[in-house]
Design a protein around this motif. Structure first.
Motif, PDB file in Angstrom:
ATOM      1  N   UNK A 217     -18.170  15.314 -17.418  1.00  0.00           N
ATOM      2  CA  UNK A 217     -17.127  14.524 -17.163  1.00  0.00           C
ATOM      3  C   UNK A 217     -16.867  15.581 -16.002  1.00  0.00           C
ATOM      4  N   UNK A 218     -15.624  14.893 -15.332  1.00  0.00           N
ATOM      5  CA  UNK A 218     -15.410  15.888 -13.263  1.00  0.00           C
ATOM      6  C   UNK A 218     -13.953  15.666 -14.037  1.00  0.00           C
ATOM      7  N   UNK A 219     -13.749  17.084 -13.743  1.00  0.00           N
ATOM      8  CA  UNK A 219     -12.473  16.923 -13.926  1.00  0.00           C
ATOM      9  C   UNK A 219     -12.441  17.800 -12.148  1.00  0.00           C
ATOM     10  N   UNK A 220     -11.666  17.117 -11.544  1.00  0.00           N
ATOM     11  CA  UNK A 220     -11.670  16.906  -9.731  1.00  0.00           C
ATOM     12  C   UNK A 220     -12.824  16.131  -9.346  1.00  0.00           C
ATOM     13  N   UNK A 221     -12.492  15.587  -8.304  1.00  0.00           N
ATOM     14  CA  UNK A 221     -13.946  14.407  -7.800  1.00  0.00           C
ATOM     15  C   UNK A 221     -14.640  15.051  -6.797  1.00  0.00           C
ATOM     16  N   UNK A 222     -15.798  14.723  -6.860  1.00  0.00           N
ATOM     17  CA  UNK A 222     -17.480  15.331  -6.065  1.00  0.00           C
ATOM     18  C   UNK A 222     -16.553  14.511  -4.206  1.00  0.00           C
ATOM     19  N   UNK A 223     -16.772  15.246  -3.468  1.00  0.00           N
ATOM     20  CA  UNK A 223     -16.660  14.113  -1.706  1.00  0.00           C
ATOM     21  C   UNK A 223     -17.716  13.567  -1.550  1.00  0.00           C
ATOM     22  N   UNK A 224     -18.345  13.050  -2.733  1.00  0.00           N
ATOM     23  CA  UNK A 224     -19.206  11.645  -1.595  1.00  0.00           C
ATOM     24  C   UNK A 224     -19.467  11.500  -3.352  1.00  0.00           C
ATOM     25  N   UNK A 225     -19.610  10.462  -2.955  1.00  0.00           N
ATOM     26  CA  UNK A 225     -20.167   9.066  -3.591  1.00  0.00           C
ATOM     27  C   UNK A 225     -21.691   9.094  -4.142  1.00  0.00           C
ATOM     28  N   UNK A 226     -22.301   9.962  -3.244  1.00  0.00           N
ATOM     29  CA  UNK A 226     -23.968  10.062  -3.723  1.00  0.00           C
ATOM     30  C   UNK A 226     -24.169  11.064  -4.853  1.00  0.00           C
TER      31      UNK A 226
ATOM     32  N   UNK B 125     -16.226  -3.415 -10.313  1.00  0.00           N
ATOM     33  CA  UNK B 125     -17.181  -2.664 -11.138  1.00  0.00           C
ATOM     34  C   UNK B 125     -17.056  -1.206 -10.706  1.00  0.00           C
ATOM     35  N   UNK B 126     -16.893  -0.546 -11.166  1.00  0.00           N
ATOM     36  CA  UNK B 126     -17.240   0.875 -10.412  1.00  0.00           C
ATOM     37  C   UNK B 126     -18.588   1.229 -10.641  1.00  0.00           C
ATOM     38  N   UNK B 127     -19.356   0.432 -11.452  1.00  0.00           N
ATOM     39  CA  UNK B 127     -20.616   0.950 -10.882  1.00  0.00           C
ATOM     40  C   UNK B 127     -21.313  -0.027  -9.630  1.00  0.00           C
ATOM     41  N   UNK B 128     -21.261  -0.926  -9.777  1.00  0.00           N
ATOM     42  CA  UNK B 128     -21.211  -1.525  -8.457  1.00  0.00           C
ATOM     43  C   UNK B 128     -20.992  -1.447  -7.103  1.00  0.00           C
TER      44      UNK B 128
ATOM     45  N   UNK C 133     -23.562   0.344  -4.670  1.00  0.00           N
ATOM     46  CA  UNK C 133     -22.816  -0.316  -2.598  1.00  0.00           C
ATOM     47  C   UNK C 133     -23.415   0.779  -1.982  1.00  0.00           C
ATOM     48  N   UNK C 134     -22.887   1.975  -3.094  1.00  0.00           N
ATOM     49  CA  UNK C 134     -22.828   3.280  -1.430  1.00  0.00           C
ATOM     50  C   UNK C 134     -23.864   4.196  -1.456  1.00  0.00           C
TER      51      UNK C 134
ATOM     52  N   UNK D  53     -31.062  -1.535  -3.578  1.00  0.00           N
ATOM     53  CA  UNK D  53     -31.844  -2.739  -3.670  1.00  0.00           C
ATOM     54  C   UNK D  53     -32.549  -3.642  -4.642  1.00  0.00           C
ATOM     55  N   UNK D  54     -31.401  -3.074  -5.936  1.00  0.00           N
ATOM     56  CA  UNK D  54     -31.720  -3.654  -7.126  1.00  0.00           C
ATOM     57  C   UNK D  54     -29.955  -4.364  -7.396  1.00  0.00           C
ATOM     58  N   UNK D  55     -29.118  -4.371  -6.334  1.00  0.00           N
ATOM     59  CA  UNK D  55     -28.039  -5.295  -6.247  1.00  0.00           C
ATOM     60  C   UNK D  55     -28.533  -6.334  -5.949  1.00  0.00           C
TER      61      UNK D  55
END
Length: 709
Positions: free
Chosen positions: A332-341, A471-474, A478-479, A483-485
């Motif tokens: 669970x994240x209470x607050x979002x990290x600044x990067x999708x990575x 889709x959130x996982x997609x 993408x971010x 290569x498997x997408x």
């Protein structure tokens, strides 16, 4: 084994089956009797051990990257080669890796900040060729003793060099750990034919290209194994609850319904502490885990989570890379990290050996402000960096404490700048401190601009993730340029957007009121400064040693990052200057009532604020009225004195000498309550208290509305 009788350089294809059999046996020792090598794992092992190539492996968490290098290390040792050197970023990662290595019969040791007393023995084991694997932290690569006495022989004789979590080498990792960029020096000095393996689970195309360039693992001779990032166990959701208090209350209600045990990430240390305290009071077995947690306690907490003795660790990013709990049930994240990575790297801890793991993001409006704060302490402007070089001698070493008062940088940023300059060849760390190399240095404005652009783009992507309907996982794949997408697998079928299944965000009114009361319980201590910064004499200030005329221990109403008072304080300071609200006065009265002072104050004085003078003066006046204290007015700044903005302690103290118009305080009997808007470094209160006491004040009790973090 059959491979042991021949050199790797002359290995023939006839020996490969026997080597694979031995690799399979070692894997079973490492991972259990049913373990089997994947084809791409064997491809990596063969490239390193037989072909002596360099390889870059970008595979999701749980793929088995550590198995590749531990098995390779054992095979190379059996063939008469030297030990494998693994550069590993975090203590948790090192502990897990040593434990894993021992299961496979690999003689492993680690050199890091948590085992200083063992360093000499480990150095001796390296010299005696008594280790198969040596794990070192990036910082050790530039420790003078290690760099000059141990590293040369390792670089010449290593069987393999592994750079784990190699995305930290990227320029994006510049803010995380500059020491990681020195690895390129180690790679450049390796003996001929020593293979190199770089591994990471989280890297997009930009990071992969940068890592390849930094480590020299690019080019036609390099094996690149890059797999898909999809994990079928992860169920991603975003839960939108506008108010911070309601988010915390919702999580307290939901926690027991989440599967197994897990990790709750927060963006700041204070938020982790506050949330852990709240959840504990609500009956949950949790603990806070941050970068400020003692190393010994961290290890104990990790074991508690591994053994399911806690429902969750409430953690900052200090609990991330390398923590290995295959059955972790939720993140669970209470607050979002600044990067999708960063986000994918953290959620990737969950669901490695479970059918289902719940991943929940609870974003807040304050997230952007926290991102902005961390970005503000990135690499300084050119003139500040050049001043560091200019104050270093080319022969005589200068220690960091001695250098600090000469430059307008606080200790943390100064140490980061020195490390970056060291990597760039402009300065060098030696015994006793730092020297200038005399080599020309160019401030790479383009690179730092590129970093800032990348940071902004990734923050924008993280904001977009919160509102997408696809889709959130997609989106995350993408971010990360997965290569498997493909178009055939572009819907995970599990996230809240794919299924339409969303969490009920209703919060019980009673639970919300209890949570609000707990989080808005105001006040925490402001510890007084005990010692003057070193080197003040170089700035013309004759202060040194113990502080004898400073303030008493003070109090702060709340932190800007608090889950409770944070929102109110941010709104207060973001808005126009105005008289203090009654709710804030009441909270301050509560803080005063709970203050365990030696002697009650008899007077109140406001520190003049350059941004919110009315707010501070009105607060002081109302506290004087309610507490029946003498209103001593405002301690005003001299109109001809320049504003003080330096964060560096020595420069800040120097800038605060004689800045106030101090009245005669001898006519007032008893302690003075000194009120200010924001307390950050504590030096403003220290210098103001000194000035008041020199003017005859009995003692000074600081009270601030807010701390920025």
């Amino acid at each position: 084994m059959s491979a042991g009788s021949c050199t790797m350089g002359s290995m023939t294809t006839a020996t490969a089956p026997a080597m694979r059999d031995e690799a399979e046996r070692l894997l079973r020792e490492l991972a259990g009797p049913d373990a089997r090598l994947r084809e791409d794992q064997w491809t990596a092992i063969e490239a390193l051990v037989v072909q002596r190539k360099r390889a870059l492996v970008v595979q999701r968490t749980g793929w088995g990257k550590s198995a590749v290098y531990f098995i390779s290390a054992k095979l190379l040792r059996a063939a008469g080669h030297g030990p494998t050197v693994i550069v590993s970023p975090l203590l948790a990662l090192m502990r897990n890796q040593v434990s894993s290595a021992e299961r496979a019969g690999v003689r492993a040791a680690t050199i890091n900040s948590g085992n200083v007393t063992e360093w000499d023995d480990i150095h001796a084991r390296v010299a005696a060729n008594d280790l198969d694997v040596l794990l070192v932290s990036p910082e050790r690569l530039n420790n003078p003793d290690f760099r000059d006495q141990v590293l040369p022989s390792l670089a010449a004789d290593a069987g393999l060099v592994v750079v784990d979590e190699a995305h930290c080498v990227s320029d994006w990792g510049h803010d995380f750990r500059p020491d990681y960029r020195r690895i390129r020096t180690l790679i450049a000095e390796l003996g001929e034919g020593i293979p190199v393996l770089a591994t990471t689970a989280t890297a997009n195309n930009r990071v992969v290209e940068d890592v390849s360039a930094q480590l020299g693992v690019g080019g036609e001779e390099t094996l690149v194994l890059r797999g898909g990032l999809e994990r079928e166990s992860l169920h991603l959701s975003v839960v939108h609850i506008p108010e911070a208090t309601a988010r915390a209350a919702w999580l307290a209600d939901m926690l027991e319904t989440l599967p197994g045990s897990g990790i709750i990430y927060t963006l700041t240390v204070s938020a982790a502490r506050d949330l852990a305290s709240l959840l504990s009071e609500r009956g949950h077995t949790v603990a806070a885990y941050t970068g400020q947690t003692d190393p010994t306690e961290r290890e104990s907490l990790e074991q508690d989570l591994l053994g399911n003795r806690v429902k969750a660790l409430v953690a900052t990013s200090a609990l991330g890379m390398g923590f290995d709990k295959p059955d972790l049930g939720f993140v669970v994240h209470l607050g979002a990290p600044s990067s999708p990575i960063s986000y994918y790297q953290q959620v990737g801890r969950a669901g490695r050996s479970t059918d289902r793991a719940d991943v929940i993001l609870l974003p807040g409006a304050e997230d952007k402000q926290i991102w902005s704060y961390f970005a503000s302490v990135a690499f300084p402007r050119e003139h500040l960096v050049r001043s560091v070089i200019e104050h270093l001698d080319t022969e005589k070493a200068t220690s960091t404490p001695a250098l600090e008062p000469l430059v307008e940088l606080n200790r943390t940023r100064l140490e980061m700048v020195l490390k970056v300059l060291d990597v760039d060849g402009a300065v060098k760390r030696v015994k006793g401190g730092w020297i200038s190399t005399g080599e020309p240095w160019v401030y790479d404005a383009e690179r730092y601009g590129r970093l800032d652009d990348a940071r902004q783009a990734e923050q924008a992507a993280m904001v977009e993730y919160q509102s997408i309907t696809t889709c959130r996982m997609t989106f995350l794949r993408e971010q990360l340029d997965d290569p498997g997408l493909t178009s055939e697998n572009s819907q995970c079928g599990r996230c809240d957007n794919c299924t339409g299944n969303r969490y009920d965000t209703t919060v019980d009114t009673t639970a919300l009121d209890e949570t609000r009361a707990r989080l808005q319980r105001p006040g925490f201590d402001l510890e007084s400064r005990k010692m003057w910064p070193t080197g003040l004499s170089k700035l013309g200030v004759k202060l040194s040693g113990k502080i004898t005329e400073g303030p008493e221990t003070g109090r702060i109403l709340g932190r800007m990052s608090d889950l409770g008072w944070g929102q109110r304080l941010r709104a207060l300071f973001d808005g126009p200057d105005a008289e203090v609200p009654d709710a804030v006065v009441s909270a301050c009265i509560s803080v005063l009532a709970a203050w365990n002072w030696a002697e009650r104050p008899t007077g109140v004085m406001a520190l003049e604020s350059t941004t919110h003078p009315l707010l501070v003066s009105s607060l002081a006046a109302k506290l004087a009225e309610v507490g029946r204290l003498t209103d001593l007015g405002t301690l005003r700044l001299r109109p001809d004195h320049p504003p003080v903005s330096a964060a560096n302690s020595a420069y800040r103290v120097s800038g605060l000498v004689d800045v106030w118009e101090v009245p005669d305080m001898s006519i007032h009997q008893g302690p003075i309550l000194l009120v200010d808007a924001i307390a950050d470094t504590g030096w403003t209160f220290t210098m103001a208290a000194r000035a008041l006491r020199q003017a005859g004040a009995h003692s000074v009790l600081p009270l601030a509305l807010a701390s920025p973090k």
